[in-house]
Design a protein around this motif. Sequence first.
Motif, mmCIF file in Angstrom:
data_model
loop_
_atom_site.group_PDB
_atom_site.id
_atom_site.type_symbol
_atom_site.label_atom_id
_atom_site.label_comp_id
_atom_site.label_asym_id
_atom_site.label_seq_id
_atom_site.Cartn_x
_atom_site.Cartn_y
_atom_site.Cartn_z
ATOM 1 N N GLY A 120 0.773 -1.386 -0.123
ATOM 2 C CA GLY A 120 0.043 0.104 -0.069
ATOM 3 C C GLY A 120 0.916 1.163 0.094
ATOM 4 O O GLY A 120 0.548 2.253 -0.774
ATOM 5 N N GLU A 121 1.795 1.175 0.827
ATOM 6 C CA GLU A 121 2.970 2.434 0.851
ATOM 7 C C GLU A 121 3.452 2.722 -0.376
ATOM 8 O O GLU A 121 3.505 3.960 -0.692
ATOM 9 N N GLU A 122 3.838 1.599 -1.007
ATOM 10 C CA GLU A 122 4.501 1.800 -2.365
ATOM 11 C C GLU A 122 3.627 2.387 -3.354
ATOM 12 O O GLU A 122 4.054 3.256 -4.327
ATOM 13 N N LEU A 123 2.338 1.779 -3.444
ATOM 14 C CA LEU A 123 1.334 2.513 -4.290
ATOM 15 C C LEU A 123 1.310 3.943 -4.205
ATOM 16 O O LEU A 123 0.931 4.682 -4.929
ATOM 17 N N TYR A 124 0.995 4.140 -2.912
ATOM 18 C CA TYR A 124 0.787 5.366 -2.506
ATOM 19 C C TYR A 124 1.804 6.596 -2.955
ATOM 20 O O TYR A 124 1.647 7.612 -3.704
ATOM 21 N N GLN A 125 2.859 5.970 -2.501
ATOM 22 C CA GLN A 125 4.267 6.986 -3.153
ATOM 23 C C GLN A 125 4.364 7.235 -4.615
ATOM 24 O O GLN A 125 4.521 7.985 -5.002
ATOM 25 N N ARG A 126 4.112 5.865 -5.310
ATOM 26 C CA ARG A 126 4.134 5.794 -6.702
ATOM 27 C C ARG A 126 3.281 6.862 -7.395
ATOM 28 O O ARG A 126 3.390 7.630 -8.392
ATOM 29 N N LEU A 127 2.091 6.767 -7.013
ATOM 30 C CA LEU A 127 0.952 7.614 -7.224
ATOM 31 C C LEU A 127 1.452 9.361 -7.113
ATOM 32 O O LEU A 127 1.006 10.071 -7.941
ATOM 33 N N LYS A 128 1.879 9.472 -5.943
ATOM 34 C CA LYS A 128 2.312 10.722 -5.421
ATOM 35 C C LYS A 128 3.289 11.501 -6.553
ATOM 36 O O LYS A 128 3.485 12.290 -6.746
ATOM 37 N N GLU A 129 4.075 10.529 -6.705
ATOM 38 C CA GLU A 129 5.237 10.862 -7.650
ATOM 39 C C GLU A 129 4.901 11.409 -8.889
ATOM 40 O O GLU A 129 5.232 12.295 -9.727
ATOM 41 N N HIS A 130 3.575 10.941 -9.461
ATOM 42 C CA HIS A 130 2.986 11.265 -10.705
ATOM 43 C C HIS A 130 1.828 12.374 -10.325
ATOM 44 O O HIS A 130 0.838 12.153 -11.372
ATOM 45 N N ASN A 131 1.852 13.008 -8.966
ATOM 46 C CA ASN A 131 0.924 13.669 -8.846
ATOM 47 C C ASN A 131 -0.416 13.326 -8.580
ATOM 48 O O ASN A 131 -1.521 14.119 -8.863
ATOM 49 N N VAL A 132 -0.654 12.159 -8.039
ATOM 50 C CA VAL A 132 -1.910 11.658 -7.918
ATOM 51 C C VAL A 132 -2.008 11.423 -6.342
ATOM 52 O O VAL A 132 -1.165 10.544 -5.682
ATOM 53 N N LEU A 133 -2.746 12.091 -5.568
ATOM 54 C CA LEU A 133 -2.900 11.727 -4.282
ATOM 55 C C LEU A 133 -4.006 10.857 -3.758
ATOM 56 O O LEU A 133 -5.089 10.908 -3.882
ATOM 57 N N VAL A 134 -3.536 9.759 -3.019
ATOM 58 C CA VAL A 134 -4.673 8.649 -2.426
ATOM 59 C C VAL A 134 -4.206 8.884 -1.061
ATOM 60 O O VAL A 134 -3.355 9.381 -0.473
ATOM 61 N N ARG A 135 -5.076 8.040 -0.286
ATOM 62 C CA ARG A 135 -4.982 8.045 1.420
ATOM 63 C C ARG A 135 -4.246 6.486 1.499
ATOM 64 O O ARG A 135 -4.949 5.548 0.922
ATOM 65 N N TRP A 136 -3.313 6.516 2.264
ATOM 66 C CA TRP A 136 -2.619 5.330 2.684
ATOM 67 C C TRP A 136 -2.450 5.355 4.403
ATOM 68 O O TRP A 136 -2.349 6.453 4.868
ATOM 69 N N PHE A 137 -3.227 4.334 4.974
ATOM 70 C CA PHE A 137 -2.844 4.369 6.464
ATOM 71 C C PHE A 137 -2.049 3.364 6.900
ATOM 72 O O PHE A 137 -2.042 2.100 6.710
ATOM 73 N N SER A 138 -1.012 3.726 7.932
ATOM 74 C CA SER A 138 -0.036 2.941 8.409
ATOM 75 C C SER A 138 -0.553 1.812 9.448
ATOM 76 O O SER A 138 0.108 0.850 9.874
ATOM 77 N N GLN A 139 -1.867 2.233 9.896
ATOM 78 C CA GLN A 139 -2.523 1.028 11.108
ATOM 79 C C GLN A 139 -2.222 -0.317 10.345
ATOM 80 O O GLN A 139 -2.518 -0.517 9.151
ATOM 81 N N ASP A 140 -1.745 -1.268 11.316
ATOM 82 C CA ASP A 140 -1.266 -2.494 10.814
ATOM 83 C C ASP A 140 -2.330 -3.338 10.037
ATOM 84 O O ASP A 140 -1.757 -4.096 8.996
ATOM 85 N N ARG A 141 -3.463 -3.508 10.351
ATOM 86 C CA ARG A 141 -4.648 -4.356 9.736
ATOM 87 C C ARG A 141 -4.741 -3.840 8.314
ATOM 88 O O ARG A 141 -5.218 -4.589 7.493
#
Length: 347
Positions: free
Chosen positions: A300-321
């Motif tokens: 999830g975190e990688e998807l979030y970062q990858r999208l952000k690098e392409h100027n698309v913001l989504v939400r990622w939560f670090s909560q374990d589950r």
Amino acid sequence: MKFLNPALDDLEPYVPGEQPRTNEFIKLNTNENPYPPAPETATAVAATIQQLQLYPDPTCDGLMTDLAAYLGVKEENVFLANGSDEVLGFCFQRLMGQGVAFPDITYGFYKVFAQMYGVATEVIPLQEDFTIDFADYQGVTGTIIFANPNAPTSYGKSLAEMEALVAADPERLVIVDEAYVEFGGETLVPLTAKYDNLLVVGTFSKAWQLAGARLGYAVGCPALMEELNRVKFSFNPYSINSMTMAAGKAALQDLGYHRQCLNAVIQTRTMTTGALEDLGFEVLPSQTNFLFAKHSQVAGEELYQRLKEHNVLVRWFSQDRIKDYIRITIGTPEQMIKMLEIMEVLR
Ligand SMILES: *Cc1c(COP(=O)(O)O)cnc(C)c1O
């Protein structure tokens, strides 16, 4: 600093999704509506400016009348405040005398409010598949609160199941946060006429295109409205400003536009779900204006970062589950197509 209130030493504030100051981002991270407010909103808000030297109407008369009519309840059953976050804050101040219970995965603000107002809290884990099993709430005596449909899981409970939970104990308050209900959930508003231990919370931020105006409401029996008003009028009787009132009224006067935008979001949701599944995502079935999805290969975190690098913001939560997932707000079809193009590398 000796003057600080020690009760709040450990307070961890809510972390809102990023609100970038530039337009270069496609914002799919805070579940805003991609469409502008109803066309008449600009004129209605502009008309209030000539009266801005005056305090706003503390009883919100006109808006109250229109909202009660829209919801099919009496005005004595409606409470208005500055966004549903403020409504929820008042609930935590006054309606949690027996403590509060909510799921481990739900709207993050409940935990913050509970801490802020020192409410004894019971966190009840969702089932393995992220659904809520009300059997887990059988012994709970404190107020129950959760979002229905829930966030960020996008799952909704049926009206029948919800009614059974409310009916199970008339001494126990159930607060249902219906921030997303218009996108496919079943509202409990009609049940408030039957159950005095049910409070439904709603907002103009998601389905009415007014997140920036800050307008939220609650529906329940007159005794509950009276308690919420006691708190509100002990804090800020003018929490809804004149411009916001006008914007809310304009929204309620154009139900055709409201429906049209809802339908567009729902259609785009279907299209996006299919496209994400084709790319190897597991997408939870959504009754909301967002998708909760996880990829079979990429974290999830990688998807979030990858999208952000392409100027698309989504939400990622670090909560374990839920850290394998990303939450994607449904934007316009064009925005979704751009987001999906970036994801194409996953194919
Ligand atoms: C967005 C959201 C809110 C906050 O809505 P406002 O009316 O903008 O304060 C409340 N509850 C849930 C579950 C939400 O997603």
